[in-house]
Design an enzyme around this catalytic site. Structure first.
Site: not given
Ligand code: F6R
Length: 243
Positions: A143-144
């Protein structure tokens, strides 16, 4: 903790106590797991407890955070291979009990796979315990930066910092896959307990922002401030920028 060795043992002992408690209750333990360098010593201690103390994983069901896409499971950089080598092949977990996102799927099949991955987790009542690492950019799973708090399991474009950190494993930045399948933040946040591991000076900045900074999608780990039962387990250097 003074060092990652002592810290990892403490985490492994917490996981073992949870498994034993759940076994007593006749219930499976639903664990969320990470790859990367941070959890390696935790896995080593769990293997030791399996071999020397009879800790059984027969009733443990696991879901990993992520896998590169595209990725063959037997490739050297595969997270399936990593998990088998670092943990699963050395304990008595049934093969049908561990789940890792499938890097071999065609793009069209990924949304359905992701919905199914979440449905399986939901059916089991969610995670009893999630073991996380943190990226230098504050990512959890893949989850950037930019990921929203209710993000679902999905195909994610990797951030440049993530690709730079992975370049050594792939033999060059241009060889790092552009995307990965990641569990969304939503399911991580529903875990009853979250433990995040971080070792080393290179993690100090993202740890300080995650713990003390404002909650922001720029640093997805800041969402953990809103989780009621999260513990950051750090060595001295990773904790060095906390005030
Ligand atoms: C791994 C994962 C990543 C890592 C993070 C830290 O499955 O999802 O978020 O936890 O990039 O990596 P290491 O532990 O190698 O520093």
């Amino acid at each position: 903790f003074d060092d990652s060795e002592k810290a990892s043992k403490a985490v492994a002992h917490e996981i073992a106590a949870l498994i034993r408690q759940k076994n007593k209750e006749g219930k499976p333990t639903i664990l969320g797991l990470a790859t990367g360098s941070s959890p390696k010593k935790v896995y080593q201690e769990l293997i030791r407890m399996h071999k020397e103390e009879g800790l059984s994983f027969k009733n443990v069901i696991t879901f990993n955070l992520d896998e590169y896409h595209p990725m063959e499971p037997d490739s050297i950089q595969s997270y399936v291979r990593f998990m088998r080598e670092q943990l699963f092949d050395h304990i008595d977990i049934p093969v049908t009990n561990y789940h890792i996102p499938d890097g071999t799927l065609t793009i069209e099949k990924i949304p359905e796979f992701c919905r199914d991955y979440e449905a399986k987790i939901e059916k089991l009542g969610g995670f009893d315990f999630y073991l996380l690492g943190i990226g230098r950019n504050g990512h959890i799973g893949f989850n950037e930066p930019g990921s929203v708090i209710n993000s679902k399991t999905r195909l994610m474009t990797l951030d440049i910092t993530t690709k730079i950190d992975a370049a050594i494993d792939f033999g060059g930045l241009e060889k790092v896959p552009k995307r990965a399948i990641t569990l969304g933040i939503d399911k991580i946040m529903q875990a009853k307990r979250i433990v995040l591991l971080a070792w080393g000076e290179h993690k100090a900045q993202s740890v300080a922002k995650a713990v003390e900074g404002p909650i922001t999608s720029d640093i997805p780990a800041t969402y953990l401030q809103q989780h009621p039962n999260t513990l950051f387990i750090l060595d001295e250097t990773a904790a060095s920028l906390l005030t």
